[in-house]
Design a protein around this motif. Structure first.
Motif, mmCIF file in Angstrom:
data_model
loop_
_atom_site.group_PDB
_atom_site.id
_atom_site.type_symbol
_atom_site.label_atom_id
_atom_site.label_comp_id
_atom_site.label_asym_id
_atom_site.label_seq_id
_atom_site.Cartn_x
_atom_site.Cartn_y
_atom_site.Cartn_z
ATOM 1 N N ALA A 104 16.462 -0.383 8.840
ATOM 2 C CA ALA A 104 17.062 1.062 8.906
ATOM 3 C C ALA A 104 18.198 0.174 8.364
ATOM 4 O O ALA A 104 19.099 1.617 7.809
ATOM 5 C CB ALA A 104 17.369 1.293 10.338
ATOM 6 N N LEU A 105 18.205 -0.578 8.873
ATOM 7 C CA LEU A 105 20.199 -1.170 8.224
ATOM 8 C C LEU A 105 20.490 -1.635 7.072
ATOM 9 O O LEU A 105 20.781 -1.247 6.081
ATOM 10 C CB LEU A 105 20.486 -2.551 9.330
ATOM 11 C CG LEU A 105 21.556 -3.567 8.323
ATOM 12 C CD1 LEU A 105 23.186 -2.463 8.745
ATOM 13 C CD2 LEU A 105 22.054 -4.530 9.626
ATOM 14 N N PHE A 106 19.271 -2.679 6.368
ATOM 15 C CA PHE A 106 19.249 -2.963 4.728
ATOM 16 C C PHE A 106 18.624 -1.732 4.459
ATOM 17 O O PHE A 106 19.055 -2.066 2.767
ATOM 18 C CB PHE A 106 18.805 -3.905 5.055
ATOM 19 C CG PHE A 106 19.186 -6.021 5.699
ATOM 20 C CD1 PHE A 106 20.350 -5.958 4.837
ATOM 21 C CD2 PHE A 106 18.599 -5.958 7.163
ATOM 22 C CE1 PHE A 106 21.008 -6.905 6.009
ATOM 23 C CE2 PHE A 106 19.578 -7.193 7.690
ATOM 24 C CZ PHE A 106 20.844 -7.447 7.306
ATOM 25 N N GLY A 143 19.532 -0.233 0.067
ATOM 26 C CA GLY A 143 18.386 -1.675 0.093
ATOM 27 C C GLY A 143 16.842 -0.276 -0.889
ATOM 28 O O GLY A 143 16.952 0.034 0.277
ATOM 29 N N ARG A 144 16.464 -1.221 -1.632
ATOM 30 C CA ARG A 144 15.169 -0.721 -2.099
ATOM 31 C C ARG A 144 14.024 -1.345 -1.718
ATOM 32 O O ARG A 144 14.552 -2.513 -2.167
ATOM 33 C CB ARG A 144 15.318 -0.570 -3.633
ATOM 34 C CG ARG A 144 14.237 -0.003 -4.342
ATOM 35 C CD ARG A 144 14.386 0.247 -5.821
ATOM 36 N NE ARG A 144 15.177 -1.312 -6.891
ATOM 37 C CZ ARG A 144 14.579 -2.147 -7.153
ATOM 38 N NH1 ARG A 144 12.930 -1.365 -7.032
ATOM 39 N NH2 ARG A 144 15.162 -2.594 -7.876
ATOM 40 N N GLY A 193 1.825 -16.055 10.558
ATOM 41 C CA GLY A 193 2.037 -15.360 11.723
ATOM 42 C C GLY A 193 3.528 -14.772 11.185
ATOM 43 O O GLY A 193 3.815 -14.077 12.487
ATOM 44 N N ILE A 194 3.551 -14.095 10.354
ATOM 45 C CA ILE A 194 4.641 -13.207 10.571
ATOM 46 C C ILE A 194 4.522 -11.715 9.196
ATOM 47 O O ILE A 194 3.489 -11.846 9.204
ATOM 48 C CB ILE A 194 5.702 -13.888 9.220
ATOM 49 C CG1 ILE A 194 5.793 -14.681 8.035
ATOM 50 C CG2 ILE A 194 6.507 -14.817 10.309
ATOM 51 C CD1 ILE A 194 6.485 -15.125 7.490
ATOM 52 N N ARG A 195 5.347 -11.356 9.828
ATOM 53 C CA ARG A 195 5.301 -9.793 9.448
ATOM 54 C C ARG A 195 6.442 -9.202 8.149
ATOM 55 O O ARG A 195 8.019 -9.808 8.709
ATOM 56 C CB ARG A 195 4.909 -8.138 9.909
ATOM 57 C CG ARG A 195 5.696 -6.976 9.209
ATOM 58 C CD ARG A 195 5.137 -5.835 10.252
ATOM 59 N NE ARG A 195 3.620 -5.957 10.153
ATOM 60 C CZ ARG A 195 3.021 -5.445 11.610
ATOM 61 N NH1 ARG A 195 3.827 -5.093 12.500
ATOM 62 N NH2 ARG A 195 1.817 -6.393 11.156
ATOM 63 N N ILE A 196 6.582 -9.547 6.989
ATOM 64 C CA ILE A 196 7.655 -9.010 5.938
ATOM 65 C C ILE A 196 8.326 -7.844 5.363
ATOM 66 O O ILE A 196 7.273 -7.539 4.819
ATOM 67 C CB ILE A 196 8.257 -10.183 5.356
ATOM 68 C CG1 ILE A 196 7.041 -10.456 4.268
ATOM 69 C CG2 ILE A 196 7.555 -11.777 5.937
ATOM 70 C CD1 ILE A 196 7.419 -11.297 2.900
ATOM 71 N N ALA A 197 9.106 -7.867 5.313
ATOM 72 C CA ALA A 197 9.408 -6.864 4.230
ATOM 73 C C ALA A 197 11.298 -7.031 3.034
ATOM 74 O O ALA A 197 12.113 -7.974 3.907
ATOM 75 C CB ALA A 197 9.998 -4.999 5.184
ATOM 76 N N GLN A 198 11.184 -7.000 2.185
ATOM 77 C CA GLN A 198 11.927 -7.446 1.559
ATOM 78 C C GLN A 198 12.361 -6.440 0.667
ATOM 79 O O GLN A 198 11.916 -5.827 -0.153
ATOM 80 C CB GLN A 198 11.311 -8.331 0.101
ATOM 81 C CG GLN A 198 12.652 -9.321 -0.289
ATOM 82 C CD GLN A 198 12.278 -10.505 -1.388
ATOM 83 O OE1 GLN A 198 11.553 -10.716 -2.423
ATOM 84 N NE2 GLN A 198 12.153 -10.733 -0.303
ATOM 85 N N PHE A 199 14.042 -5.999 0.606
ATOM 86 C CA PHE A 199 14.770 -5.364 -0.184
ATOM 87 C C PHE A 199 15.355 -6.054 -1.130
ATOM 88 O O PHE A 199 15.852 -6.769 -1.254
ATOM 89 C CB PHE A 199 15.434 -4.185 1.041
ATOM 90 C CG PHE A 199 14.485 -3.776 2.435
ATOM 91 C CD1 PHE A 199 14.704 -2.376 2.192
ATOM 92 C CD2 PHE A 199 14.359 -4.595 3.023
ATOM 93 C CE1 PHE A 199 13.959 -2.054 3.139
ATOM 94 C CE2 PHE A 199 14.000 -4.133 4.559
ATOM 95 C CZ PHE A 199 13.346 -3.213 4.165
ATOM 96 N N ALA A 200 16.105 -5.021 -1.809
ATOM 97 C CA ALA A 200 16.612 -5.051 -3.104
ATOM 98 C C ALA A 200 17.796 -4.717 -2.712
ATOM 99 O O ALA A 200 18.304 -3.451 -3.148
ATOM 100 C CB ALA A 200 16.300 -4.858 -4.450
ATOM 101 N N LEU A 201 19.593 -5.086 -2.553
ATOM 102 C CA LEU A 201 20.100 -4.815 -2.016
ATOM 103 C C LEU A 201 20.907 -4.208 -3.503
ATOM 104 O O LEU A 201 20.537 -4.830 -4.558
ATOM 105 C CB LEU A 201 21.609 -5.176 -1.509
ATOM 106 C CG LEU A 201 21.145 -5.976 0.160
ATOM 107 C CD1 LEU A 201 21.901 -6.619 0.850
ATOM 108 C CD2 LEU A 201 21.389 -4.457 0.675
ATOM 109 N N PRO A 202 22.037 -2.864 -3.016
ATOM 110 C CA PRO A 202 22.555 -2.491 -4.911
ATOM 111 C C PRO A 202 22.950 -3.951 -5.161
ATOM 112 O O PRO A 202 23.539 -4.506 -4.797
ATOM 113 C CB PRO A 202 23.862 -1.565 -4.270
ATOM 114 C CG PRO A 202 23.131 -0.663 -3.117
ATOM 115 C CD PRO A 202 22.118 -2.121 -1.836
#
Length: 174
Positions: free
Chosen positions: A28-30, A36-37, A48-57
């Motif tokens: 919600a923040l990034f 972020g896209r 043992g991890i879950r990730i989500a990656q975002f490209a910021l402007p």
């Protein structure tokens, strides 16, 4: 300590990884408030991890990581240090060369993993890197583009995505 030689092969900083307890709140923040896209994400069952990656402007990438279970290394990190920056990832030309150079200069390099031809990595311990965990990696994959339009952030948040043996995010079949 001598200067780091330029032939260690650093290409660029790839991303900053932030450990979070709630991936949805981090997204919600990034991905929301900061614009972020969503690029990709999923579960790394072996880590043992879950990730989500975002490209910021502007192109900077943020990787959110959260533990899948209480004994995952990221869970221990969160228990000890709380939410925040977990590591910085530097892409290098050849991780083996970078490891040899850094080790030769008395930096403590650990968790060297050369098993995958698509993502080879090693870490420089924070105690020899000014309090920062550095991930060094070389890769054959473009990580700055969305993996596929078939996988959404909602799929990742719901645990429907896993990283395959070739490092690709794919929908779970089980």
């Amino acid at each position: 300590m001598p200067d780091l030689p330029p032939d260690v092969g650093v290409l660029r900083m790839d991303h900053v990884a932030v450990a979070v307890r709630d991936l949805r709140a981090g997204a919600a923040l990034f991905g929301g408030a900061l614009g972020g896209r969503f690029l990709f994400g999923g579960d790394s069952d072996d880590q043992g991890i879950r990730i989500a990656q975002f490209a910021l402007p502007g192109g900077m990438k943020i990787e959110l990581i959260t533990p899948l279970h209480d004994d995952a290394p990221v869970a221990r990190f969160l228990a000890r240090r709380g939410e925040g920056v977990h590591h910085l990832t530097l892409l290098v030309e050849d991780v083996e060369v970078a490891v040899a150079r850094l080790t030769g200069l008395d930096y403590e390099v650990v968790d060297v993993d050369l098993a995958s031809r698509h993502w080879r990595e090693a870490f420089v311990r924070p105690r020899t890197a000014f309090g920062t965990l550095l991930q060094l990696a070389d890769t054959t994959i473009r990580w700055d583009e969305p993996a596929t339009s078939a996988i959404t952030l909602d799929d990742v948040l719901a645990g429907r995505v896993v990283f395959s043996d070739d490092e690709r995010a794919v929908l779970r079949t089980d």
